[in-house]
Design an enzyme around this catalytic site. Structure first.
Site, mmCIF file in Angstrom:
data_model
loop_
_atom_site.group_PDB
_atom_site.id
_atom_site.type_symbol
_atom_site.label_atom_id
_atom_site.label_comp_id
_atom_site.label_asym_id
_atom_site.label_seq_id
_atom_site.Cartn_x
_atom_site.Cartn_y
_atom_site.Cartn_z
ATOM 1 N N VAL A 90 -27.689 -33.602 -18.038
ATOM 2 C CA VAL A 90 -26.891 -32.318 -18.561
ATOM 3 C C VAL A 90 -27.822 -31.091 -17.974
ATOM 4 O O VAL A 90 -28.953 -30.906 -18.438
ATOM 5 C CB VAL A 90 -26.893 -32.249 -19.791
ATOM 6 C CG1 VAL A 90 -26.203 -30.798 -20.312
ATOM 7 C CG2 VAL A 90 -25.975 -33.468 -20.429
ATOM 8 N N LYS A 91 -27.283 -30.329 -17.071
ATOM 9 C CA LYS A 91 -27.743 -29.071 -16.496
ATOM 10 C C LYS A 91 -27.567 -27.933 -17.650
ATOM 11 O O LYS A 91 -26.342 -27.622 -17.808
ATOM 12 C CB LYS A 91 -27.382 -28.787 -15.185
ATOM 13 C CG LYS A 91 -27.914 -29.758 -14.336
ATOM 14 C CD LYS A 91 -27.278 -29.370 -12.846
ATOM 15 C CE LYS A 91 -28.060 -28.115 -12.252
ATOM 16 N NZ LYS A 91 -27.327 -27.727 -10.699
#
Length: 222
Positions: A90-91
């Protein structure tokens, strides 16, 4: 050094995967927008399905970015993304809320990538918050007459000084020299557009040598 491809284009991902050099993928909202033919009909489910298809092509980290700005929403969205596949990372943007989300997601066992990093201070905060990856954007710094690769060197040195385990992903790569410099500095990963991956294999002396070899090969009986 590991090679990620920086794209959401499935054909480019398949092509890079076929070379045997691909270790992962990074995407962002801008890259997703490039592959959407009809934005008016593109839904959240379409986005999630697209990330799933990428995970089915590449056996490695697939970075997908949140599209919200407050910490609670980022965490909620991050949990949804992580549920797509075990390889999803997850960015989160390097903001105050992004740091809170990184900490919360990391505590839940969800891998995170602190993105849009432009200073050593931001990179240090990302590692302290528990980010698995940090993404300094070298090309965008070069665009404003700042040495992007110098930032990468500072981050690598700081992390080495304290044994920080956050991996450095050199992002916003514009040309093959960025890749060479990333390797020389000791970055963990370079995330590279497909066009630049192809450029890495090219050299005029290789072309000239191959042309000569093929001409001389005419003496070999078929």
């Amino acid at each position: 050094m590991k090679f990620f491809i920086d794209t959401a284009n499935l054909d480019e991902i398949r092509a890079a995967e076929s070379l045997g050099v691909l270790d992962g993928v990074t995407t962002n909202p801008s890259l997703i927008a490039k592959i959407v033919e009809d934005p008016a009909s593109f839904t959240r489910k379409d986005f999630m399905d697209h990330i799933k298809r990428i995970c089915e092509i590449v056996d490695g980290p697939v970075n997908a970015e949140v599209t919200t700005l407050d910490a609670a929403s980022m965490v909620r969205e991050g949990e949804e993304l992580a549920a797509i596949h075990n390889n999803v990372v997850v960015k989160c943007p390097l903001t105050i809320d992004g740091l809170k989300a990184i900490r919360s997601l990391s505590e839940k066992g969800i891998r995170t990538n602190a993105t849009l990093v432009f200073s050593p201070n931001q990179a240090l905060l990302a590692a302290k918050a528990g980010a698995g990856y940090v993404s300094p954007f070298v090309g965008r710094l070069d665009d404003i007459s700042t040495d992007g690769m110098a930032l990468v060197g500072q981050i690598v040195e700081i992390y080495d000084n304290y044994g920080l385990m956050t991996e450095v992903i050199v992002a916003s790569i514009r040309h093959p020299q960025h890749v060479v410099e990333s390797a020389l500095i000791g970055a963990d990963i370079a995330t590279i557009p497909y066009s630049v991956i192809r450029q890495l294999a090219n050299h005029p002396l290789t072309d000239a040598g191959l042309k000569k070899f093929m001409e001389d090969a005419a003496v070999i009986k078929k």
